[in-house]
Scaffold this active site. Structure first.
Site, PDB file in Angstrom:
ATOM      1  N   LYS A  64       0.060   3.500   4.727  1.00 25.02           N
ATOM      2  CA  LYS A  64      -0.080   3.495   3.478  1.00 25.02           C
ATOM      3  C   LYS A  64       0.539   4.553   2.447  1.00 25.02           C
ATOM      4  O   LYS A  64       1.600   4.254   2.573  1.00 25.02           O
ATOM      5  CB  LYS A  64      -1.616   3.062   3.295  1.00 25.02           C
ATOM      6  CG  LYS A  64      -2.313   2.011   4.053  1.00 25.02           C
ATOM      7  CD  LYS A  64      -3.690   1.681   3.834  1.00 25.02           C
ATOM      8  CE  LYS A  64      -4.142   0.279   4.330  1.00 25.02           C
ATOM      9  NZ  LYS A  64      -4.019   0.425   5.675  1.00 25.02           N
TER      10      LYS A  64
ATOM     11  N   HIS B 191      -7.301   4.008   2.403  1.00 29.03           N
ATOM     12  CA  HIS B 191      -6.634   3.740   0.935  1.00 29.03           C
ATOM     13  C   HIS B 191      -6.821   5.033   0.236  1.00 29.03           C
ATOM     14  O   HIS B 191      -6.137   4.927  -0.891  1.00 29.03           O
ATOM     15  CB  HIS B 191      -7.281   2.709   0.426  1.00 29.03           C
ATOM     16  CG  HIS B 191      -6.872   1.205   1.226  1.00 29.03           C
ATOM     17  ND1 HIS B 191      -5.623   0.788   0.650  1.00 29.03           N
ATOM     18  CD2 HIS B 191      -7.598   0.766   2.010  1.00 29.03           C
ATOM     19  CE1 HIS B 191      -5.396  -0.494   1.551  1.00 29.03           C
ATOM     20  NE2 HIS B 191      -6.648  -0.341   2.218  1.00 29.03           N
TER      21      HIS B 191
ATOM     22  N   GLU C 247     -15.904   2.818   4.340  1.00 28.67           N
ATOM     23  CA  GLU C 247     -14.745   3.193   3.670  1.00 28.67           C
ATOM     24  C   GLU C 247     -14.935   3.925   2.820  1.00 28.67           C
ATOM     25  O   GLU C 247     -15.957   4.100   1.929  1.00 28.67           O
ATOM     26  CB  GLU C 247     -13.937   2.038   3.316  1.00 28.67           C
ATOM     27  CG  GLU C 247     -13.532   1.111   4.368  1.00 28.67           C
ATOM     28  CD  GLU C 247     -12.923  -0.190   4.114  1.00 28.67           C
ATOM     29  OE1 GLU C 247     -11.987  -0.082   3.008  1.00 28.67           O
ATOM     30  OE2 GLU C 247     -13.104  -1.251   4.365  1.00 28.67           O
TER      31      GLU C 247
ATOM     32  N   SER D  12     -10.841  -1.393   0.066  1.00 29.81           N
ATOM     33  CA  SER D  12      -9.598  -2.107   0.214  1.00 29.81           C
ATOM     34  C   SER D  12      -9.202  -3.348  -0.801  1.00 29.81           C
ATOM     35  O   SER D  12      -8.131  -3.699  -1.298  1.00 29.81           O
ATOM     36  CB  SER D  12      -9.039  -2.230   1.443  1.00 29.81           C
ATOM     37  OG  SER D  12      -9.618  -3.459   2.253  1.00 29.81           O
TER      38      SER D  12
ATOM     39  N   HIS E  89     -13.975  -2.379   6.871  1.00 36.46           N
ATOM     40  CA  HIS E  89     -12.587  -3.109   7.290  1.00 36.46           C
ATOM     41  C   HIS E  89     -12.976  -3.945   8.390  1.00 36.46           C
ATOM     42  O   HIS E  89     -13.714  -3.532   9.427  1.00 36.46           O
ATOM     43  CB  HIS E  89     -11.764  -1.883   7.778  1.00 36.46           C
ATOM     44  CG  HIS E  89     -10.654  -1.599   6.502  1.00 36.46           C
ATOM     45  ND1 HIS E  89     -10.346  -0.304   6.476  1.00 36.46           N
ATOM     46  CD2 HIS E  89      -9.855  -2.495   5.586  1.00 36.46           C
ATOM     47  CE1 HIS E  89      -9.518  -0.205   5.282  1.00 36.46           C
ATOM     48  NE2 HIS E  89      -9.217  -1.352   4.845  1.00 36.46           N
TER      49      HIS E  89
ATOM     50  N   ASN F  99       0.744  -1.098  -0.223  1.00 42.25           N
ATOM     51  CA  ASN F  99      -0.101   0.064  -0.014  1.00 42.25           C
ATOM     52  C   ASN F  99       0.828   1.183  -0.011  1.00 42.25           C
ATOM     53  O   ASN F  99       0.530   2.180   0.351  1.00 42.25           O
ATOM     54  CB  ASN F  99      -0.871   0.065   1.367  1.00 42.25           C
ATOM     55  CG  ASN F  99      -1.820  -1.358   1.311  1.00 42.25           C
ATOM     56  OD1 ASN F  99      -2.398  -1.479   0.246  1.00 42.25           O
ATOM     57  ND2 ASN F  99      -1.940  -1.798   2.470  1.00 42.25           N
TER      58      ASN F  99
ATOM     59  N   ASP G 265     -13.520   5.864   6.890  1.00 41.57           N
ATOM     60  CA  ASP G 265     -12.093   5.359   7.044  1.00 41.57           C
ATOM     61  C   ASP G 265     -11.528   5.484   5.678  1.00 41.57           C
ATOM     62  O   ASP G 265     -12.148   5.133   4.635  1.00 41.57           O
ATOM     63  CB  ASP G 265     -12.090   3.734   6.993  1.00 41.57           C
ATOM     64  CG  ASP G 265     -10.626   3.227   7.295  1.00 41.57           C
ATOM     65  OD1 ASP G 265      -9.731   4.160   7.176  1.00 41.57           O
ATOM     66  OD2 ASP G 265     -10.677   2.052   7.530  1.00 41.57           O
TER      67      ASP G 265
END
Length: 384
Positions: A228, A198, A166, A170, A120, A33, A195
């Site tokens: 990440k 990413h 998110e 992910s 997640h 990541n 979240d």
């Protein structure tokens, strides 16, 4: 024998092609990541070397509420609040700890937490450890969120409704409908937890994430992972002063965990500076993402995701492992993602596009993927 049940469980995982083991770096990086290649950025290395030369402590020595609170932590939090546009930020040892703490400590008995089915694991564990009722809804389904909120209110729900998502998922590489979720939060007087793990550093203005247009709202809590695209470790929670103060006083994983290394706080701070000083990194990554997604479809027929996370869904666990092994043996570090990380029957390759590679290497990887898929199909025909 006390170990027999564990051996049996491991044997079952192996029989189902789900036994995991640790392996190190090998081949070109298409699995990490480290999207902006900041984990080895010279300016971050220099900042840490200078701090060490000046005598900074390597470890914090205790929790933030004891002697572990270091000026580097507070300087990072002030800088991050200004960068992301938040009223306050709080630095955690990891994104996992940040997500778990928020969703275990803030929702209360009588509240409702509605969460995306692909959320997640760290957030889900926090939800399950808390006292609020919970409701899982189909992935990226705004109508399902709306229905759950409406039905809860209609049934006499009196507590605080929460939504947890998110911004960039992910394992699928797709984006949440943030604008629609913000509108729902306003309409139903709900709290929205996002979240950005990413998306941080890659998407949004200056890499501030997809929540950037909405930061500073009382009904929004955002987690920015530092391990990440920022190339370090830790997690930053962006929220109102009231909620940050509450987490400091009631968030048990924060209270009882040794504080992050001051060196990591410095590394994250320098990474945020790099996002501002070197926008060309994000611009180069955006071009590489577009190239990889278009070439994937052209060469394999698999759809692109539109992000730096490109899933190639193969179905059976064994097939995903076989194709991943083929690629690894030819110098491309691509891993197979299997249940329970992804839903049953959707084992896949998770291809990560980072600035650790260029267009030539991406093209070579995709050509090898075509070979791997053909080899897998040929072996499947022989098996029949």
């Amino acid at each position: 024998m006390p170990l027999e049940k564990y051996k049996a469980d491991l044997a079952e995982l192996k029989a189902r092609d789900r036994l995991r083991s640790l392996s190190g770096e090998s081949g070109l990086d298409f699995s990490s990541n480290d999207y902006l290649a900041l984990s080895r950025a010279p300016s971050i290395r220099r900042a840490l070397e200078e701090a060490l030369a000046e005598g900074i402590a390597i470890g914090s020595g205790g929790s933030r509420l004891l002697r572990g609170n270091h000026p580097a932590h507070e300087e990072l939090e002030s800088k991050a609040a200004a960068f992301f546009g938040a009223e306050r930020t709080l630095y955690f040892t990891s994104g996992y700890a940040a997500n778990f703490t928020i969703l275990s400590a803030l929702p209360k008995r009588g509240d409702l937490v509605i969460f995306d089915e692909l959320l997640h694991a760290s957030s889900r564990e926090g939800i399950h450890s808390g006292l609020a009722k919970r409701c899982k809804v189909p992935h990226n389904d705004l109508e399902a969120f709306d229905d759950a909120l409406r039905k809860w209110h209609a049934a006499g729900g009196k507590g605080q409704p929460w939504m947890a998502v998110e911004s960039l998922y992910s394992m699928d590489g797709d984006f949440a409908p943030i604008a629609g979720l913000v509108e729902l939060a306003d309409r139903y007087d709900a709290m929205l937890v996002v979240d950005e793990a990413h998306a941080t550093g890659v998407h949004g203005p200056l890499g501030r994430g997809l929540t950037a247009p909405y930061e500073g709202r009382d009904n929004l809590i955002v987690v920015h992972t530092c391990g990440k695209a920022l190339g370090a470790t830790g997690g930053l929670v962006c929220a109102s002063k009231t909620l940050i103060d509450y987490i400091i006083n009631r968030g048990r994983p924060f209270i009882y965990t040794t504080a992050p290394s001051p060196l990591m706080a410095l590394a994250v701070s320098e990474a945020l500076s790099l996002l501002e000083r070197e926008p060309e990194r994000r611009e180069a990554l955006t071009r590489l993402i577009d190239f990889a997604n278009s070439q994937l479809t052209a060469k394999t027929g698999f759809p692109g995701s539109g992000s730096q996370i490109i899933p190639v869904v193969l179905g059976p666990d064994g097939k995903a492992l076989q194709v991943a092994n083929f690629l690894q043996e030819r110098g491309f570090d691509i891993r197979a993602a299997r249940p329970p990380t992804v839903p049953e029957g959707t084992a896949r390759l998770r291809i990560a596009i980072t600035l650790n590679n260029d267009e030539t290497q991406v093209s070579q990887m995709l050509d090898t993927l075509v070979e791997a898929l053909a080899e897998s199909e040929a072996q499947a025909e022989v098996a029949l």
